[in-house]
Design a protein around this motif. Structure first.
Motif, PDB file in Angstrom:
ATOM      1  N   HIS A  69       0.819  -1.227   0.000  1.00  0.00           N
ATOM      2  CA  HIS A  69       0.000   0.000   0.000  1.00  0.00           C
ATOM      3  C   HIS A  69       0.843   1.264   0.000  1.00  0.00           C
ATOM      4  O   HIS A  69       0.497   2.250   0.655  1.00  0.00           O
ATOM      5  N   LEU A  70       1.940   1.216  -0.708  1.00  0.00           N
ATOM      6  CA  LEU A  70       2.853   2.366  -0.700  1.00  0.00           C
ATOM      7  C   LEU A  70       2.256   3.543  -1.479  1.00  0.00           C
ATOM      8  O   LEU A  70       1.725   3.382  -2.576  1.00  0.00           O
ATOM      9  N   SER A  71       2.366   4.738  -0.892  1.00  0.00           N
ATOM     10  CA  SER A  71       1.918   5.939  -1.611  1.00  0.00           C
ATOM     11  C   SER A  71       2.950   7.045  -1.425  1.00  0.00           C
ATOM     12  O   SER A  71       3.743   7.036  -0.469  1.00  0.00           O
ATOM     13  N   LYS A  72       2.954   7.952  -2.387  1.00  0.00           N
ATOM     14  CA  LYS A  72       3.853   9.103  -2.297  1.00  0.00           C
ATOM     15  C   LYS A  72       3.192  10.302  -2.966  1.00  0.00           C
ATOM     16  O   LYS A  72       2.724  10.210  -4.113  1.00  0.00           O
ATOM     17  N   SER A  73       3.126  11.396  -2.254  1.00  0.00           N
ATOM     18  CA  SER A  73       2.582  12.625  -2.825  1.00  0.00           C
ATOM     19  C   SER A  73       3.624  13.727  -2.718  1.00  0.00           C
ATOM     20  O   SER A  73       4.393  13.776  -1.765  1.00  0.00           O
ATOM     21  N   TYR A  74       3.622  14.578  -3.713  1.00  0.00           N
ATOM     22  CA  TYR A  74       4.346  15.847  -3.606  1.00  0.00           C
ATOM     23  C   TYR A  74       3.274  16.919  -3.539  1.00  0.00           C
ATOM     24  O   TYR A  74       2.608  17.192  -4.543  1.00  0.00           O
ATOM     25  N   GLY A  75       3.066  17.499  -2.391  1.00  0.00           N
ATOM     26  CA  GLY A  75       1.943  18.423  -2.216  1.00  0.00           C
ATOM     27  C   GLY A  75       0.651  17.691  -2.524  1.00  0.00           C
ATOM     28  O   GLY A  75       0.386  16.615  -1.983  1.00  0.00           O
ATOM     29  N   GLU A 123      -0.452  13.239  -6.215  1.00  0.00           N
ATOM     30  CA  GLU A 123      -0.234  11.865  -5.758  1.00  0.00           C
ATOM     31  C   GLU A 123       0.497  11.096  -6.860  1.00  0.00           C
ATOM     32  O   GLU A 123      -0.103  10.741  -7.882  1.00  0.00           O
ATOM     33  N   VAL A 124       1.773  10.858  -6.647  1.00  0.00           N
ATOM     34  CA  VAL A 124       2.622  10.266  -7.679  1.00  0.00           C
ATOM     35  C   VAL A 124       2.582   8.743  -7.634  1.00  0.00           C
ATOM     36  O   VAL A 124       2.679   8.084  -8.664  1.00  0.00           O
ATOM     37  N   LEU A 125       2.445   8.181  -6.432  1.00  0.00           N
ATOM     38  CA  LEU A 125       2.301   6.727  -6.278  1.00  0.00           C
ATOM     39  C   LEU A 125       1.055   6.454  -5.473  1.00  0.00           C
ATOM     40  O   LEU A 125       0.815   7.100  -4.442  1.00  0.00           O
ATOM     41  N   PHE A 176       3.729  -4.850  -4.243  1.00  0.00           N
ATOM     42  CA  PHE A 176       4.451  -5.916  -4.933  1.00  0.00           C
ATOM     43  C   PHE A 176       5.633  -6.336  -4.066  1.00  0.00           C
ATOM     44  O   PHE A 176       6.028  -5.622  -3.146  1.00  0.00           O
ATOM     45  N   SER A 177       6.144  -7.518  -4.364  1.00  0.00           N
ATOM     46  CA  SER A 177       7.303  -7.982  -3.601  1.00  0.00           C
ATOM     47  C   SER A 177       8.355  -8.513  -4.554  1.00  0.00           C
ATOM     48  O   SER A 177       8.075  -8.783  -5.726  1.00  0.00           O
ATOM     49  N   ARG A 189      11.023   9.727   1.244  1.00  0.00           N
ATOM     50  CA  ARG A 189      10.191   9.153   2.296  1.00  0.00           C
ATOM     51  C   ARG A 189       8.781   8.916   1.743  1.00  0.00           C
ATOM     52  O   ARG A 189       8.131   9.876   1.306  1.00  0.00           O
ATOM     53  N   PRO A 190       8.310   7.672   1.713  1.00  0.00           N
ATOM     54  CA  PRO A 190       6.942   7.437   1.245  1.00  0.00           C
ATOM     55  C   PRO A 190       5.937   8.192   2.126  1.00  0.00           C
ATOM     56  O   PRO A 190       6.213   8.446   3.296  1.00  0.00           O
ATOM     57  N   THR A 191       4.793   8.538   1.542  1.00  0.00           N
ATOM     58  CA  THR A 191       3.761   9.237   2.315  1.00  0.00           C
ATOM     59  C   THR A 191       2.949   8.235   3.135  1.00  0.00           C
ATOM     60  O   THR A 191       2.468   8.561   4.220  1.00  0.00           O
ATOM     61  N   GLY A 192       2.797   7.027   2.605  1.00  0.00           N
ATOM     62  CA  GLY A 192       2.035   6.020   3.338  1.00  0.00           C
ATOM     63  C   GLY A 192       2.426   4.625   2.916  1.00  0.00           C
ATOM     64  O   GLY A 192       3.137   4.441   1.929  1.00  0.00           O
ATOM     65  N   GLY A 193       1.965   3.638   3.692  1.00  0.00           N
ATOM     66  CA  GLY A 193       2.235   2.250   3.353  1.00  0.00           C
ATOM     67  C   GLY A 193       3.408   1.685   4.124  1.00  0.00           C
ATOM     68  O   GLY A 193       3.921   2.324   5.042  1.00  0.00           O
TER      69      GLY A 193
END
Ligand code: ADP
Ligand code: MG
Length: 246
Positions: free
Chosen positions: A9-15, A18-20, A25-26, A55-59
């Motif tokens: 459940h990885l997520s990444k936002s810049y402001g 939401e980029v991811l 996956f493994s 740094r990921p935003t979440g997950g």
């Protein structure tokens, strides 16, 4: 099979961007996983989150059974377990080839200079660069620099090697020598996560292919399935576009 890294459940936002989004996956021990997808789909950001350059935003990133994003984890220790090869080599220009391959071992892993040199020579020989140990990066071709960058990462003896478009900055005639080294490494059972535009290469070396589109994993499967029989319309469109250019 043993999972080396498990992304949940990885997520990444810049402001607000939401980029991811909910990436899952493994990578298993000895597995070669390729990530393909259009420019801007989030491939580099994903690799940079996996090795914590971002740094990921979440997950969660599960490594050795633990979420390394938990506060208590030693992130520097984790980072030493991941080898990274960038598009633009990022060699230390003031150091010669041997120095490039020993400095991290000595400073980060606290190996003796002698041990570090012996390990560096071993991996420089794997990439066919052992006769250049005294050369400075500026005297090497792009393909040679990238092979040194691979040897430098291997010298840290990481659990998994991450490659972010390792051949995209190379002149066409040098792409082959780098892909050849990567193919050999794949055959030795090294665990590899590779972002690449080289579709033929991805098809040949990968155990699994992940197709990213607009920040999500649109589809993942065997090379056979993704390249010959994709389920998703957007995968088919991407492949049609990419293979036409190539
Ligand atoms: P790819 O590697 O697939 O081409 P990237 O991961 O580089 O894609 O970029 C995905 C998206 O994230 C793009 O829209 C890009 O503009 C944005 N992005 C990447 N890095 C940053 C950053 N440091 N700040 C803001 N936006 C970024
Ligand atoms: Mg990229």
């Amino acid at each position: 099979m043993e999972k080396v890294i498990d992304i949940q459940h990885l997520s990444k936002s810049y402001g607000a961007h939401e980029v991811l989004k909910d990436i899952n996956f493994s990578v298993e021990k000895g597995e070669v996983v390729s990530i393909i997808g259009s420019s801007g789909s989030g491939k580099s950001t994903l690799l940079r989150c996996v090795n914590l350059l971002e740094r990921p935003t979440g997950g969660a990133i599960i490594y050795n059974g633990e979420n390394i994003l938990d506060d208590k984890h030693d992130l520097n220790q984790y980072r030493t377990k991941l080898g990274m090869v960038f598009q633009h080599f990022n060699l230390f220009n003031n150091l010669n080839v041997l120095g490039n391959c020993t400095v991290g071992q000595v400073q980060v892993l606290k190996r003796s200079k002698l041990e570090a040199e012996s390990i560096a020579r071993k991996y420089l020989s794997v990439v066919g660069m052992e006769q250049y140990i005294n050369a400075k990066p500026k005297h090497l071709s792009g393909g040679q620099k990238q092979r040194v960058a691979i040897a430098r990462a291997l010298s840290m003896e990481p659990d998994v090697m991450l490659f972010d478009e390792p051949t995209s900055a190379l002149d066409p005639e040098m792409v082959g020598e780098v892909l050849k080294v990567m193919k050999e490494l794949a055959n030795t059972g090294l665990t590899m996560l590779i972002v690449t535009h080289e579709m033929e290469f991805a098809r040949e070396v990968s155990d699994r292919v992940v197709f990213m589109d607009k920040g999500v994993i649109a589809e993942a499967g065997s090379p056979e399935q993704i390249f010959s029989n994709p389920n998703e319309e957007r995968t088919r469109e991407f492949l049609k576009r990419t293979l036409k250019q190539g």
